[in-house]
Design a protein around this motif. Structure first.
Motif, short mmCIF file in Angstrom:
data_model
loop_
_atom_site.label_atom_id
_atom_site.label_comp_id
_atom_site.label_asym_id
_atom_site.label_seq_id
_atom_site.Cartn_x
_atom_site.Cartn_y
_atom_site.Cartn_z
N SER A 159 -13.62 -3.70 0.17
CA SER A 159 -12.96 -2.67 1.13
C SER A 159 -11.91 -1.98 0.29
O SER A 159 -11.92 -0.53 0.67
CB SER A 159 -12.45 -3.15 2.28
OG SER A 159 -11.60 -4.07 1.93
N LEU A 160 -11.45 -2.48 -0.80
CA LEU A 160 -10.64 -1.63 -1.39
C LEU A 160 -11.39 -0.57 -2.34
O LEU A 160 -10.93 0.64 -2.44
CB LEU A 160 -9.71 -2.39 -2.27
CG LEU A 160 -8.54 -1.80 -2.89
CD1 LEU A 160 -7.67 -1.14 -2.09
CD2 LEU A 160 -7.73 -2.73 -3.81
N ARG B 134 -3.14 -3.79 -1.30
CA ARG B 134 -4.27 -2.71 -1.26
C ARG B 134 -3.61 -1.80 -2.27
O ARG B 134 -3.45 -0.61 -1.66
CB ARG B 134 -4.60 -2.20 0.16
CG ARG B 134 -5.25 -3.24 0.87
CD ARG B 134 -5.64 -2.72 2.24
NE ARG B 134 -4.38 -2.69 3.03
CZ ARG B 134 -4.04 -3.80 3.80
NH1 ARG B 134 -4.51 -4.86 3.88
NH2 ARG B 134 -2.61 -3.55 4.30
N PRO C 62 -15.39 0.04 -3.22
CA PRO C 62 -16.90 -0.03 -3.02
C PRO C 62 -17.47 0.00 -4.42
O PRO C 62 -18.52 -0.58 -4.38
CB PRO C 62 -17.34 0.70 -2.14
CG PRO C 62 -15.99 1.25 -1.32
CD PRO C 62 -15.14 1.15 -2.41
N PHE D 200 0.09 7.35 7.67
CA PHE D 200 -0.37 6.46 6.85
C PHE D 200 -1.91 6.06 7.09
O PHE D 200 -2.70 5.93 6.20
CB PHE D 200 0.22 5.10 6.66
CG PHE D 200 1.60 5.14 5.79
CD1 PHE D 200 1.48 5.49 4.54
CD2 PHE D 200 2.87 4.74 6.29
CE1 PHE D 200 2.59 5.54 3.80
CE2 PHE D 200 3.98 5.17 5.73
CZ PHE D 200 3.98 5.33 4.39
N ASN E 51 -7.71 -12.04 5.73
CA ASN E 51 -8.41 -11.03 5.76
C ASN E 51 -9.31 -10.77 7.06
O ASN E 51 -10.46 -10.21 7.06
CB ASN E 51 -9.36 -10.92 4.68
CG ASN E 51 -9.89 -9.59 4.45
OD1 ASN E 51 -9.23 -8.58 4.33
ND2 ASN E 51 -11.24 -9.51 4.01
N GLU F 95 0.78 -1.23 -0.08
CA GLU F 95 0.07 -0.01 0.01
C GLU F 95 0.78 1.33 0.06
O GLU F 95 0.60 2.16 -0.46
CB GLU F 95 -0.82 -0.12 1.25
CG GLU F 95 -2.03 0.74 1.34
CD GLU F 95 -2.93 0.29 2.42
OE1 GLU F 95 -2.15 -0.39 3.28
OE2 GLU F 95 -4.23 0.83 2.47
N GLU F 96 2.09 1.15 0.60
CA GLU F 96 2.86 2.18 0.95
C GLU F 96 3.92 2.74 -0.34
O GLU F 96 4.37 3.50 -0.45
CB GLU F 96 3.53 2.23 2.10
CG GLU F 96 2.95 2.21 3.37
CD GLU F 96 3.81 1.66 4.62
OE1 GLU F 96 4.74 1.99 4.54
OE2 GLU F 96 3.00 1.38 5.36
N LYS G 294 -12.20 -8.24 0.39
CA LYS G 294 -10.78 -7.44 0.37
C LYS G 294 -11.13 -6.49 -0.91
O LYS G 294 -10.85 -5.01 -0.81
CB LYS G 294 -9.71 -8.22 -0.01
CG LYS G 294 -9.35 -9.34 1.02
CD LYS G 294 -8.35 -9.92 0.75
CE LYS G 294 -8.28 -11.50 1.35
NZ LYS G 294 -7.00 -12.22 0.99
N PRO H 282 -5.01 0.45 -5.22
CA PRO H 282 -6.17 0.73 -6.20
C PRO H 282 -6.04 0.37 -7.73
O PRO H 282 -7.06 0.09 -8.24
CB PRO H 282 -6.59 2.10 -6.05
CG PRO H 282 -6.07 2.31 -4.63
CD PRO H 282 -4.73 1.58 -4.52
#
Lengths: 864, 447
Positions: free
Chosen positions: A179-180, A143, A182, B16, B148, A107-108, A176, A145
């Motif tokens: 939530s990433l 995660r 919708p 973050f 998850n 994600e980062e 998953k 996008p």
């Protein structure tokens, strides 16, 4: 770990060796804290080198240390480029650790994370199902996008995978992705819809979880899968069971009418756990003719009951709440035994279970009365458990058991745990108000406690006595005098305030003491707690009104003190009281009524259980525990007045691509599978079998004559599944239904002839097939259908559809003729026949859904 | 300095968290993160299954812990502004999980205990040191157990196929050859219909052992009469059988079992119809059933305690005298007797003489422990002496209750007896054994 430091030292030769070496030793020790920021940076340099080396062992060591950093909550994100290169490593452990790292940091470092995507895409096509599954798992956990479309594609493919394990992972991935992003909801719902049709027990729990997460309001998606889920439930893994049971509870509350209406005059006798179900049912039916439980409703209750014996507390609790919210009240009592069993578990489980029992015991005392002693407190229980047990004991108290309970409470009052002793005193107060016979005894007991050495106990007693006296307007001058004396010794503000209030209220009953108390209080006014000061003001005002001769000056003195108090609350009160009681030109009409205002008859406080208001939360939920609505809590709807059309749950019988897997392995597997599930699942290996079962099932009209006895006789090892309580319990019903079934099969005999040969092949399943047939027929009425029983061959479909009306007529007409052991079970035919018709209609095949099922029918392991 | 760097990380994490804030609006079910916290309040391990939750969320937990006086009283469910914390306390460690939305709390609690069980199973103990030493395995395990936030593989048989438990030998081999503790063959169990048993089990000696362990829970009042007593039992199995054995275990008197909970391997139907435990066992050690003996049966109490504890008014000493004797012990020796007493806070010290065994008194926790050993009926063990109280303090209201532990070998106090064990599905003859033990459960004598 020592090997780590070796590897490290070998590589970090050169100029910095000494310095680095020192840091290394300090950082490498497994529990050692990482030092400074700067040393972290240098160490990371070193890790980079290790990751870029050619040796797997060095890479592995580096990864292990990185995982160690992550575990400590240290930031390891700057190593991302070095780590991500190893994503394609051949070494499984390195690969795994890289996955762990990726999921945490992708994600980062989104751009760099993209480098790894192609590896996963390749792995998604791997012939090994476990590799496919784990690739999907990691891919969907990243995660980022930008890869949403890739994930969507992967999920869609995985949802159609041959392996149920991969499909299970697809179900997890749905949540998953949701939530990433919708935005994908609609597409995901399509996938969920598809996966809900899946017959694998592996998939069921996960997909319901996804359903609850993504679209809990789309109850329509459940209709067609309701019966299947009910039947699969026993074989789903425990965590899935919890989720499914909660979902089905919500579902049932929207689809069935309340079983409670005429059930209120319950006979509360404790039911034997193993009491046969049909006795119970007969009773239920006799009692309330007008209400008939929807067979689907019954199916759910019956199929969840065995889960009360699960080793998993969460499952037991889930079933318990289902019974509480859905079953007729007379049947709910079977859950108490299992809940009490959970009290042997660790303190956290006890805590939650006791909370739920507390809520239940308010509404239906009878349920837990037999287990009264299980709630006795031990001195070693943690305080929070003690107070909960006390709460339940209070709820269960009645005229019959109160004397035993009071004796028990006496022990508790003396407890060293003073918080608990105080709670016990409140409990005694509550019992005293609830059960009028013991009020006096309790009051006396509490007065005795006033001489207790512990201040907390005395204070609590004072407060409770105050409440009790308030409820009894009778003369209790003695007690009040006694309490007035206590004012000298007691220091707890609440208790002092309580005593003052009591004296103020009863100032006319203790005319001599009251002014004296006021005098003493006036002296100590400035040093009192705010709470006490307010009550002194009150007392002064009341005395001023009733006995102004003696107390006028005192009150004015107190009012003056109050006027300059530091607390504005007290200043306000002072001003208010002065205006109210001291008549002057400014005071309005109110002062005329001052006495009425201050000395009005006050309603007695209601001593209620703190669990009183929790019952509007579904039991077993987080919201119930916290007594506030938690985020994402789904309200349990009220029963509908009129049940929605039950026909929506009828399932089209789907034909399975008839693959007659050459026996061999398949045959061998069958017995063991059958052991574990009456409702057989998915896998191709069993499909061949279930196919044949259904054939023999529909053909077994003849056999159904002996259907009743077959339950017992067929109890050989392999038929275990079909037998058991259900079919036994349903005997009578079954018999009747068999007749209907017979009618139908008669009409189809023609087509059957050619199938019979196949039927005989499945001789191993024959004995059970008898039961399958019975349950098949049952399904029309009771819908206790097994999935297999619905699988009727394609060839039959058309004709059956055409003949449907005829079939039905026949079956209804012939009902009596074919009923071998005609039992006088009053079946409300009108209620059943529509569903029967519907069910028969539902037997036709929908071409669209055959795809997924033929897929699921193939062997799960074929891929590996 | 450490705190400074910690602060740095905290800032980064917060950042973050902010970046991801928008995502948090969408519900994220089940377990979000897990923190392991030791007794002194250090977070020594954290694992996140979704986005990262800052360690600072644990501050709410510490706050509650402070309020709770002792560890036992920390509420298992804590509500914070953005999260819910559900925690368990096991072996001096707190497992704190972070939840964001509605979830059955028992679901999480049960899962956390399963995690602790797994650590116990893998490392022999569930302690901070063991977890820190095996941090990589712990991480791998957590990764497999939850996906998850939803439990994935929790059966020990499956996990052991995925991730090999550490052994001394293996760690030596690993460090030399650089091989790993990750299984190279992928497990099949998860895919089969018997998810609790691993495939391809082979033993040279095929053995099946069952331990019937019964515990007596009782509260005995001052006068020696029983306030409450019941028997709870478990059958623990150790099965080392090759292939896919199918066992059925029957009892002489199954009616005794009033309420039973089963390992998932047991077939409900068979039990309901025939009262036979029929199952394909997992490999290794597991708990087959736990049961409660029906409450109609009177519970035999194997020991009695004579006690006289008194504190004198206005004096700083008291007398303490307890004697233990056998009662209904069915002719078996009662052994392993320990008496634990939580003395009142005002007790400073105790000066006692045991006729048998040894005693210790911890003046800080005020816990008296008397390790008695065996009872010989000829000479009953007793413990006598003086109690020193804090001078000036009021004498304690109540005498402390005595918690008693004991053990009786070769006896199931309820009378439960295993009738026979049959095996189907495999050809070899296994060695079978059943052992009975009775123990004291929560056995408390009020004085």
């Amino acid at each position: 770990m020592s090997s780590n430091s070796f590897a490290y030292n070998e590589q970090s030769g050169g100029g910095e060796a000494t310095e680095l070496g020192q840091e290394a030793t300090s950082t490498i020790s497994p529990s050692g804290a990482f030092g400074l920021f700067s040393s972290d940076l240098k160490k990371n340099e070193d890790l980079k080198q290790m990751l870029e080396s050619n040796k797997d062992s060095a890479k592995l060591d580096a990864m292990k240390r990185i995982v160690g950093m992550m575990a400590k909550g240290k930031n390891a994100s700057e190593l991302f480029p070095a780590v991500v290169k190893n994503v394609a490593s051949k070494n499984i452990e390195i690969k795994k650790l890289v996955y762990v790292y990726l999921v945490r940091y992708a994600e980062e470092q989104q751009d760099l994370a993209l480098l790894s995507i192609s590896t996963f895409q390749r792995a998604l096509k791997d012939p090994n199902q476990l590799i496919r599954a784990s690739a999907l798992r990691v891919l969907s956990s990243i995660r980022v996008p930008i890869i949403v479309p890739i994930m969507m594609l992967a999920i869609k493919e995985a949802a159609a995978d041959l392996s149920p394990y991969v499909r299970k992972n697809a179900a997890h991935a749905i949540q998953k992705l949701y939530s990433l992003d919708p935005e994908q909801k609609e597409m995901l719902i399509e996938v969920i819809e598809k996966l809900l049709k899946d017959k694998s027990t592996l998939v069921a729990g996960s997909v319901v979880m996804a359903f609850e997460e993504v679209c809990p309001d789309r109850i329509d998606l459940i209709h067609k899968n309701y019966r299947k889920l009910c039947n699969l439930l026993v074989d789903v893994e425990e965590w899935g069971q919890v989720v499914i049971i909660h979902m089905l509870t919500r579902y049932a509350r929207t689809q069935f009418v309340s079983p409670w209406k005429e059930d209120d005059g319950v006979e509360d006798n404790e039911k034997n756990f193993y009491e046969s179900d049909d006795e119970e049912k007969e009773k239920t039916e006799k009692r309330k003719k007008p209400y008939t439980m929807d067979p689907d409703h019954r199916l759910l209750i019956r199929n969840t009951k065995p889960l009360l014996q699960s080793r998993n507390a969460a499952v037991v609790m889930a079933v318990a709440q289902l019974f509480w919210h859905l079953s007729p009240k007379s049947e709910a009592s079977i859950i108490s035994k299992s809940l009490v069993r959970l009290l042997r578990s660790n303190r956290e489980v006890q805590y939650i279970v006791l909370q739920n029992i507390a809520t239940m015991s308010i509404q239906r005392k009878g349920m837990f009365e037999p287990y009264l002693k299980s709630f006795y407190v031990r001195s070693t229980d943690p305080t929070m458990i003690k107070t909960l047990k006390l709460e339940i004991l209070t709820n269960l108290a009645n005229e019959a058991n109160i004397s035993t309970l009071l004796r028990e409470f006496q022990t508790y009052v003396k407890s060293q745990d003073k918080q608990f002793a105080a709670a016990t005193i409140q409990t005694i107060g509550r019992c005293a108000t609830n059960i009028s016979e013991i009020t006096d005894a309790c009051l006396n007991g509490l007065v005795c406690l006033l001489s207790n050495r512990d201040e907390i106990v005395v204070a609590e007693s004072v407060v409770v006595i105050k409440k009790l006296l308030q409820m009894q307007p009778a003369q209790h001058g003695e007690i009040i005098k006694h309490m007035a004396k206590l004012l000298d010794s007691i220091t707890v503000p609440v208790a002092r305030a309580s005593i003052l209030w009591l004296i103020g209220e009863n100032c006319e009953r203790v005319p001599k003491i009251a002014p004296d108390v006021l005098r003493r209080m006036a002296k100590s006014f400035t040093s009192e707690d705010d709470l006490v000061k307010l009550q002194i003001l009150n007392l002064g005002a009341k005395l001023y009104l009733t006995n102004s001769k003696q107390t006028k000056l005192l009150t004015q003195y107190i009012l003056n003190l109050g006027k300059y108090d530091q607390n504005y609350d007290i200043r306000d009160r002072t001003r208010f009281i002065r205006q109210l009681i001291v008549p002057n030109e400014k005071s309005g009409a109110l002062s005329k009524y001052a006495k009425k205002i201050l000395l009005a008859q006050k309603p007695a406080p209601l001593l209620e259980s703190p669990f009183k208001d929790r019952d509007h939360f579904q039991l077993g939920t987080l919201s119930h525990t916290l007594n506030t609505k938690a985020t994402g809590y789904l309200e349990l709807s009220n029963w509908p007045e009129v049940a929605p059309d039950p026909a929506v749950r009828n399932v089209e019988v789907i034909e399975l691509a008839k693959e007659w897997t050459p026996a061999g392995k398949t045959k061998k597997e069958n017995p063991s599978k059958k052991f574990y599930s009456e409702s057989e699942e998915e896998d191709g290996s069993s499909d061949s079998n279930s196919d044949s079962e259904s054939e023999s099932g529909s053909e077994s009209g003849e056999q159904s004559e002996e259907g009743d006895s077959s339950d017992d006789s067929s109890e050989d090892s392999s038929s275990d599944s079909g037998s058991g309580s259900e079919s036994e319990l349903e005997n009578k019903r079954t018999a009747k239904k068999n007749a209907k079934n017979k009618g139908r099969s008669d009409s189809e005999d023609g087509e059957k002839e050619n199938e019979k040969s196949k039927t005989s092949e499945s001789s191993s399943a024959e004995s059970s097939s008898v039961e399958e047939s019975s349950s098949d027929s049952e399904s029309e009425s009771e819908s206790a259908s097994k999935p297999e029983s619905r699988k009727v061959t394609k060839e039959k479909e058309k004709t059956r559809q055409d003949r449907n009306p005829v079939t039905k007529d026949v079956s209804l007409l012939d009902l009596d003729d074919f009923n071998p052991v005609s039992t006088p079970v009053a079946l409300p035919t009108p209620a059943l026949s529509p569903s029967l018709i519907a069910d028969l209609e539902g037997l036709n095949l929908s071409a669209s859904s055959s795809v997924i099922n033929s897929r699921s029918s193939t062997k799960p392991c074929s891929a590996s | 300095m450490k705190s400074l760097s910690d602060f740095g990380f905290r800032v980064i994490q917060e950042y973050f968290l902010m970046c991801n804030k928008y995502k948090l609006f969408f519900s994220q079910k089940m377990i979000h993160s897990l923190f392991l916290i030791n007794c002194s309040g250090d977070i020594f391990l954290e694992k996140h299954w979704k986005s990262v939750v800052s360690q600072s969320v644990c501050d709410y937990f510490f706050e509650a812990q402070e309020k709770a006086a002792d560890v036992e009283n920390v509420p298992p469910v804590i509500s914070t502004p953005h999260h819910y914390l559900i925690s368990i306390y096991r072996d001096k460690l707190f497992f704190v999980s972070v939840i964001q939305t509605e979830v059955p709390p028992l679901f999480v609690i049960e899962f956390l205990h399963r995690v602790a069980d797994t650590f116990q199973d893998y490392f022999g103990e569930c302690s901070e040191a063991a977890i820190k030493d095996n941090v990589v395995i712990v991480y791998e395990l957590l990764e497999e157990m939850l996906d998850n936030g939803f439990p994935l593989a929790t059966e020990s048989n499956i996990l052991k196929e995925l991730i090999k438990p550490p052994t001394i030998l293996r760690s030596v081999v690993n460090s030399i050859t650089g091989s790993s503790n990750v299984g190279d063959t992928l497990p099949t169990g998860q895919l089969s219909n018997i998810p609790w048993r691993r495939a391809g089990v082979k033993y040279t000696n095929n053995e099946a052992y069952f331990d019937v362990v019964e515990e007596i829970d009782a509260i005995i009042d001052k006068s020696g009469s029983t306030v409450f007593a019941e028997i709870q039992g478990v059958i623990d199995a150790c099965i080392k059988l090759s292939g896919m054995p199918d066992l059925s275990l029957s009892f002489m008197n199954p009616r005794l079992l009033d309420d039973v909970s089963f390992h998932p391997c047991i077939r409900f139907k068979r039990w309901e119809s025939e009262r036979v435990l029929s199952f394909i066992p997992p490999d290794g050690n597991f708990r087959l059933i736990s049961y409660r003996v029906s409450s109609q049966n009177l519970v035999a109490i194997p020991v009695y305690v004579k006690h006289s504890i008194s504190f004198k008014e206005n004096s700083s000493c008291g007398r303490f005298d307890i004697t233990i004797g056998p009662k209904q012990n069915m002719g078996k020796t009662i052994e392993g007797i320990t008496v634990t007493v939580h003395m009142p806070k005002v007790v400073l010290n105790m000066n006692l003489t045991p006729t048998q065994g040894s005693y210790t008194f911890d003046p800080v926790t005020k816990v008296l422990t008397w390790d008695v050993g065996k009872i010989t009926p000829q000479k009953l063990p007793s413990l006598k002496g003086l109690v020193n109280l804090q001078s000036g303090a009021p004498k304690p209201e109540e005498n402390p209750s005595l918690n008693i532990q004991f053990k009786i070998q070769q006896l199931a106090i309820s009378g439960l007896k295993v009738n026979r064990l049959d095996m189907y599905g495999e050809k070899y003859k296994p060695f079978k054994g059943v052992k009975y033990v009775t123990k004291a459960g929560k056995f408390q004598v009020r004085t």
